[in-house]
Design an enzyme around this catalytic site. Structure first.
Site, short mmCIF file in Angstrom:
data_model
loop_
_atom_site.label_atom_id
_atom_site.label_comp_id
_atom_site.label_asym_id
_atom_site.label_seq_id
_atom_site.Cartn_x
_atom_site.Cartn_y
_atom_site.Cartn_z
N SER A 111 36.89 -25.97 -17.14
CA SER A 111 36.01 -27.00 -17.62
C SER A 111 36.31 -28.40 -17.08
CB SER A 111 36.07 -27.04 -19.15
OG SER A 111 37.34 -27.46 -19.60
N LYS A 144 39.53 -36.92 -18.01
CA LYS A 144 38.54 -35.99 -18.55
C LYS A 144 37.97 -36.54 -19.85
CE LYS A 144 38.09 -31.03 -19.62
NZ LYS A 144 38.82 -29.75 -19.73
N SER A 171 41.28 -24.18 -17.50
CA SER A 171 40.38 -25.31 -17.21
C SER A 171 40.95 -26.41 -16.33
CB SER A 171 39.89 -25.94 -18.52
OG SER A 171 38.90 -25.12 -19.10
#
Lengths: 487, 95
Positions: A154, A79, A178
């Site tokens: 996210s 990420k 997330s």
């Protein structure tokens, strides 16, 4: 056999048996990215050349007969809020569009030490604020099951990459769901560890008392293996837990006999999709059939969790993001004096959701409102945590939906922030209490979209939730599916 | 709770953000909706409840004061929007 469709542990076995090389495997994933990422948009940055170099060095280790780790030569994705030395780390924000970290996050040090191959950095909601990856300043990510739908967020880029075969494994972060919610939307496994189990050093801070790093994988076996790599004490993170790390793969056992599972009525929130409710109830029946004991429990303060979460998270975000002032790193927009420079920088380079949370946070922390909002939220946080403490006196794990609905259409709720926040009803309470949770697939909607369930454990009870998840997974075929088709 | 333009402007100033005039109404509306939603917390009597800022029972974490390696000046400045003579450069603060 298409390599990109295999779970990481299958690929690991093939590498160890020398049926494939890491270079071949890495090329297969890079080809897959080239062919499909124009539709999925899971990556912000790909690092093909670095990846092939890492693969080459992994191949040398494997062929020399040196002992290899689970991740040796296995291509994965990170990420884009996790600092990678020398590789752009943007947080999907214009503020950090050109930021190249001068150091590695603690998890990156651990992953690199295992000779893993990194394919690139994945898309996300800007600064991890959002549940759909539509808040990326660059582009939205699309769900591999239906490209009209969001992948969740996210960590949407990481989830879509794993689900779509654009990475064998991925790392995400979870502040209010997330990791778990995008895992649920993309039909994969995502685990948020106990707060403090994985170092946050080098994770770009959003809400420091809630953030945790964790794995997104094709199945529970991969999840346990990656957690083994990233878990552990780190003196660079003052909230790191200094407890021994067990071998989580020892929990990959099919056995829930006598396990007490709590089913909290409050997690079946208003507006929850009927198909999600049916899928969870079907899983409950499966657990009973396998010898678990399911008891109804009550977590009465759950209904206040979203309000408490958004006040706490926004307050911490307002504080954390005050560092983006256009001085030492990140973007700068000029102004006539220093205050104008800072104001212009932040106004131009932060996206709408980030600004909204900074403003909410500063409001909740400001004189005259602190007691009514921030302090009140912290007290509700205590009550949410105490709910769990009481429940865990009676049960071993708690079972709940991960999200109220399957993946929704891109654009369908992005203009209604409050509606978007309500999506987090089942995930934020764990972050407030610091508990570990794993999301794994437990069904599909009529439209063919994955549905996820969440197994919640006591602090540091990752082994228990992995064992519970593994037992369920092995009794079903969901983990054998690739984008909805059994392989 | 109704939010005024003045409140939004004040919070924006504290946040070092400008709100464009044509976006002000939307900000006021979203802010009001949010505060109306979180008002649900006021229903709960929390008189004797201790706040939880952090879930771990941590106090200050100390370490020995030992010199360790750190970033070079060059590395620390590498991402600076503007630098001069080995320093971060900002607009003039003192006249």
């Amino acid at each position: 056999m298409e390599l990109y469709k295999q779970p990481a542990h299958t690929l690991h076995d093939m590498l160890v048996k020398r049926e494939i090389t890491s270079t071949e495997l890495t090329r297969a994933f890079l080809n897959r990215i080239e062919q499909t990422d124009a539709d999925i948009h899971s990556y912000i940055t790909t690092t093909a050349e670095k990846a092939l170099n890492m693969a080459k060095s992994a191949d040398e280790k494997i062929s020399s007969g040196e002992s290899v780790s689970f991740l040796t030569g296995l291509p994965g994705a990170i990420k884009d809020n996790i600092c990678t030395l020398g590789v752009k780390t943007t947080c999907a924000s214009k503020m950090l569009e050109n930021f190249i970290p001068p150091y590695n996050a603690a998890v990156m040090e651990k992953i690199n030490h295992m000779d893993a191959v990194i394919l690139g950095k994945t898309n996300m909601d800007e600064f991890a604020m959002g549940g759909s990856t539509e808040n990326s300043a660059f582009f939205p990510t699309h769900n591999p099951y239906d490209t009209d739908c969001v992948p969740g967020g996210s960590s949407g880029g990481s989830a879509a990459a794993v689900a779509g075969g654009l990475a064998a494994w991925a790392i995400g972060s979870d502040t209010g769901g997330s990791i778990r919610q995008p895992a649920s939307f993309c039909g994969i496994v995502g685990l948020k560890p106990t707060y403090g189990r994985v170092s946050r050093y080098g994770l770009v801070a959003y809400a420091s008392s809630l953030d945790q790093v964790g794995p997104l994988t094709r199945d529970v076996t991969d999840c346990a293996n990656i957690l083994n790599v990233i878990a552990g004490y780190d003196s660079m993170d003052s909230t790191s837990i200094n407890e021994p790390v067990p071998d989580y793969t020892k929990a990959l056992i099919k056995d829930v006999r006598g396990l007490k599972i709590g089913l909290p009525a409050e997690y079946f929130v208003d507006g929850m999709d009927e198909e999600v409710i049916r899928a969870i109830h079907a899983a409950v029946a499966d657990f009973k059939a396998m010898g678990a004991q399911v008891v109804e429990i009550s977590l009465p303060y759950t209904k206040y969790a979203i309000a408490a979460y958004y006040l706490v998270a926004s307050a911490e975000a307002a504080t954390n993001l005050s560092r983006y002032d256009g001085v030492s790193y990140g973007s700068r927009v000029s102004g006539e004096d220093i205050v104008a420079m800072m104001t212009n920088t932040r106004t131009e380079k932060f996206g709408n959701e980030v600004k909204r949370r900074i403003m909410i946070g500063n409001y909740a922390l400001s004189a005259g409102y602190y007691d009514a909002y921030y302090l009140k939220a912290l007290k509700l946080r205590t009550l949410v945590k105490e709910d769990y403490d009481k429940a865990f006196e009676k049960v071993d794990v708690i079972l709940a939906p991960t999200a109220p609905t399957p993946a929704f259409k891109i654009g369908s709720i992005i203009n209604d922030p409050l509606q978007m926040y309500l999506q987090d009803a089942c995930t934020v309470p764990l972050n407030l209490a610091g508990l570990p949770g794993i999301s794994l697939p437990c069904g599909f909607s009529k439209a063919g979209l994955p549905i996820g369930m969440q197994i919640i454990g006591k602090p540091l009870a990752e082994e228990t939730i992995i064992k519970t998840a593994f037992t369920y997974e092995q009794s079903k075929d969901f983990h054998k599916m690739f984008a909805g088709v059994i392989e | 709770m109704k939010i005024t333009k003045q409140t939004v402007e004040n919070v924006a100033m504290l946040s070092r953000l400008n709100i464009a005039d044509n976006k002000m109404d939307k900000y006021i509306e979203e802010f009001s909706n949010f505060l109306e939603y979180v008002d649900v917390l006021q229903q709960v009597n929390t008189e004797n409840i201790k706040p939880t800022a952090h879930v771990l029972p941590l106090q200050n974490v100390f370490r020995e004061d030992i010199v360790k390696s750190s970033l070079s000046r060059e590395a620390a400045l590498a991402n600076a929007p503007e630098q001069e003579d080995g320093y971060f450069k900002v607009p003039r603060i003192i006249e």
